[in-house]
Design a protein around this motif. Structure first.
Motif, PDB file in Angstrom:
ATOM      1  N   VAL A 106       3.005   0.767   0.586  1.00  0.00           N
ATOM      2  CA  VAL A 106       2.678  -0.342  -0.312  1.00  0.00           C
ATOM      3  C   VAL A 106       3.082   0.045  -1.736  1.00  0.00           C
ATOM      4  O   VAL A 106       2.807   1.148  -2.193  1.00  0.00           O
ATOM      5  CB  VAL A 106       1.175  -0.683  -0.268  1.00  0.00           C
ATOM      6  CG1 VAL A 106       0.861  -1.845  -1.198  1.00  0.00           C
ATOM      7  CG2 VAL A 106       0.749  -1.006   1.154  1.00  0.00           C
ATOM      8  N   GLU A 107       3.762  -0.884  -2.430  1.00  0.00           N
ATOM      9  CA  GLU A 107       4.143  -0.672  -3.833  1.00  0.00           C
ATOM     10  C   GLU A 107       3.357  -1.642  -4.707  1.00  0.00           C
ATOM     11  O   GLU A 107       3.099  -2.780  -4.323  1.00  0.00           O
ATOM     12  CB  GLU A 107       5.645  -0.878  -4.023  1.00  0.00           C
ATOM     13  CG  GLU A 107       6.497   0.226  -3.415  1.00  0.00           C
ATOM     14  CD  GLU A 107       7.959   0.093  -3.791  1.00  0.00           C
ATOM     15  OE1 GLU A 107       8.297  -0.894  -4.487  1.00  0.00           O
ATOM     16  OE2 GLU A 107       8.757   0.965  -3.388  1.00  0.00           O
ATOM     17  N   HIS A 108       2.997  -1.165  -5.900  1.00  0.00           N
ATOM     18  CA  HIS A 108       2.218  -1.963  -6.843  1.00  0.00           C
ATOM     19  C   HIS A 108       3.002  -2.192  -8.130  1.00  0.00           C
ATOM     20  O   HIS A 108       2.440  -2.195  -9.220  1.00  0.00           O
ATOM     21  CB  HIS A 108       0.888  -1.266  -7.149  1.00  0.00           C
ATOM     22  CG  HIS A 108       0.023  -1.069  -5.954  1.00  0.00           C
ATOM     23  ND1 HIS A 108      -0.865  -2.020  -5.491  1.00  0.00           N
ATOM     24  CD2 HIS A 108      -0.081  -0.033  -5.079  1.00  0.00           C
ATOM     25  CE1 HIS A 108      -1.482  -1.581  -4.419  1.00  0.00           C
ATOM     26  NE2 HIS A 108      -1.036  -0.367  -4.137  1.00  0.00           N
ATOM     27  N   ASN A 109       4.299  -2.392  -8.027  1.00  0.00           N
ATOM     28  CA  ASN A 109       5.121  -2.587  -9.217  1.00  0.00           C
ATOM     29  C   ASN A 109       4.946  -3.982  -9.795  1.00  0.00           C
ATOM     30  O   ASN A 109       5.122  -4.188 -11.001  1.00  0.00           O
ATOM     31  CB  ASN A 109       6.599  -2.341  -8.883  1.00  0.00           C
ATOM     32  CG  ASN A 109       6.850  -0.894  -8.497  1.00  0.00           C
ATOM     33  OD1 ASN A 109       6.164   0.013  -8.980  1.00  0.00           O
ATOM     34  ND2 ASN A 109       7.811  -0.663  -7.615  1.00  0.00           N
ATOM     35  N   GLY A 110       4.662  -4.965  -8.975  1.00  0.00           N
ATOM     36  CA  GLY A 110       4.507  -6.329  -9.447  1.00  0.00           C
ATOM     37  C   GLY A 110       3.055  -6.710  -9.596  1.00  0.00           C
ATOM     38  O   GLY A 110       2.148  -5.887  -9.506  1.00  0.00           O
ATOM     39  N   CYS A 111       2.849  -8.002  -9.839  1.00  0.00           N
ATOM     40  CA  CYS A 111       1.483  -8.495 -10.005  1.00  0.00           C
ATOM     41  C   CYS A 111       0.705  -8.368  -8.707  1.00  0.00           C
ATOM     42  O   CYS A 111      -0.491  -8.070  -8.719  1.00  0.00           O
ATOM     43  CB  CYS A 111       1.522  -9.946 -10.469  1.00  0.00           C
ATOM     44  SG  CYS A 111      -0.095 -10.620 -10.905  1.00  0.00           S
ATOM     45  N   CYS A 112       1.389  -8.580  -7.574  1.00  0.00           N
ATOM     46  CA  CYS A 112       0.754  -8.456  -6.268  1.00  0.00           C
ATOM     47  C   CYS A 112       1.299  -7.225  -5.545  1.00  0.00           C
ATOM     48  O   CYS A 112       2.476  -6.895  -5.678  1.00  0.00           O
ATOM     49  CB  CYS A 112       1.022  -9.703  -5.417  1.00  0.00           C
ATOM     50  SG  CYS A 112       0.229 -11.208  -6.031  1.00  0.00           S
ATOM     51  N   PRO A 113       0.469  -6.542  -4.787  1.00  0.00           N
ATOM     52  CA  PRO A 113       0.979  -5.418  -3.996  1.00  0.00           C
ATOM     53  C   PRO A 113       1.980  -5.916  -2.958  1.00  0.00           C
ATOM     54  O   PRO A 113       1.834  -7.006  -2.409  1.00  0.00           O
ATOM     55  CB  PRO A 113      -0.284  -4.846  -3.346  1.00  0.00           C
ATOM     56  CG  PRO A 113      -1.269  -5.963  -3.353  1.00  0.00           C
ATOM     57  CD  PRO A 113      -0.973  -6.766  -4.578  1.00  0.00           C
ATOM     58  N   GLU A 114       2.994  -5.124  -2.712  1.00  0.00           N
ATOM     59  CA  GLU A 114       4.079  -5.521  -1.809  1.00  0.00           C
ATOM     60  C   GLU A 114       4.270  -4.463  -0.736  1.00  0.00           C
ATOM     61  O   GLU A 114       4.330  -3.273  -1.030  1.00  0.00           O
ATOM     62  CB  GLU A 114       5.372  -5.715  -2.596  1.00  0.00           C
ATOM     63  CG  GLU A 114       6.527  -6.243  -1.776  1.00  0.00           C
ATOM     64  CD  GLU A 114       7.767  -6.470  -2.621  1.00  0.00           C
ATOM     65  OE1 GLU A 114       8.790  -6.876  -2.052  1.00  0.00           O
ATOM     66  OE2 GLU A 114       7.702  -6.226  -3.849  1.00  0.00           O
TER      67      GLU A 114
END
Length: 229
Positions: A106-114
């Motif tokens: 899981v990546e948290h680079n954006g507003c929502c986790p992806e």
């Protein structure tokens, strides 16, 4: 006696007491020059301190950084952006989609986790299998790794053996009758399909199809253990 102004007469003890009182009064009035200077400086600095008011002009984040009206920024440790308005920060609060239950990265680079990586294999009894891979964990089981990362197995349904002494061979699921169908005649195993003389006076035969039932036996008249017929 010459005339003149009369002076009060003070004793030595009175003079010493008067001098002591004057010394204490002088110390209380003057005080410590250094302490006075520091206190006065603090009061002066407090009077001159000006607190900026950014209401309607900008926005301040948690660290004290000021943003202009219309400027986009990320407050604190949030990955969701905010826009500075006259009414204060307006921040994005989207409804983030649910992550796949089999997500392994899981990546948290954006507003929502992806989710960046989904588990694409199955685990069964300590082993891993690819999606849609078929395998046999035992001679009687047939299994497949499903797309949902779960293993679906079918167990073979073995027929009832036609003997009372079936055996299991390696790599075979169901038991087999190596000596053919048979049944019990007392404690003796006899083959099916024929009459068997179990002793001098007794003849037995297995039931057709019902191998688990005891054999049908017929006794003949005997004399001294010998058949009379």
């Amino acid at each position: 006696m010459p005339r003149g102004r009369m002076r009060p007469h003070l004793s030595a003890a009175s003079v010493l007491l008067l001098l002591a009182l004057m010394s204490v009064a002088s110390a209380a009035t003057v005080g410590n020059p250094e302490d006075y200077t520091a206190d006065e400086a603090e009061r002066t600095a407090a009077d001159n301190m000006v607190f900026d008011d950014y209401r309607g002009k900008g926005c301040v984040d948690d660290s004290g950084f000021v943003y202009k009206l219309g400027e986009r920024f990320y407050p604190g440790h949030s990955n969701c952006p905010c826009v500075c308005t006259e009414d204060g920060p307006v921040c994005d609060q989207p409804e983030c989609p649910k992550l796949h239950p089999k997500c392994t990265k899981v990546e948290h680079n954006g507003c929502c986790p992806e989710c960046k990586e989904v588990k694409n294999f199955c685990e069964y009894r300590g082993k891993t299998y690819k999606i849609l891979e078929e395998f046999k964990p035992s001679p009687c089981e047939w299994c497949r790794c499903e797309p949902n990362n779960e293993v679906h197995c079918v167990v073979s349904d073995c027929a009832v053996p036609e003997c009372v002494n079936p055996v299991y061979e390696p790599e075979q699921c169901c038991p087999i009758c190596k000596n053919g169908p048979n049944c019990f005649a007392g404690t003796t195993i006899i083959p099916a399909g024929i009459e068997v003389k179990v002793d001098d006076c007794t003849i037995c035969r297995c039931h057709n199809g019902d191998w688990w039932k005891p054999a049908q036996c017929f006794r003949r008249e005997c004399l001294n253990g010998q058949s009379l017929s």
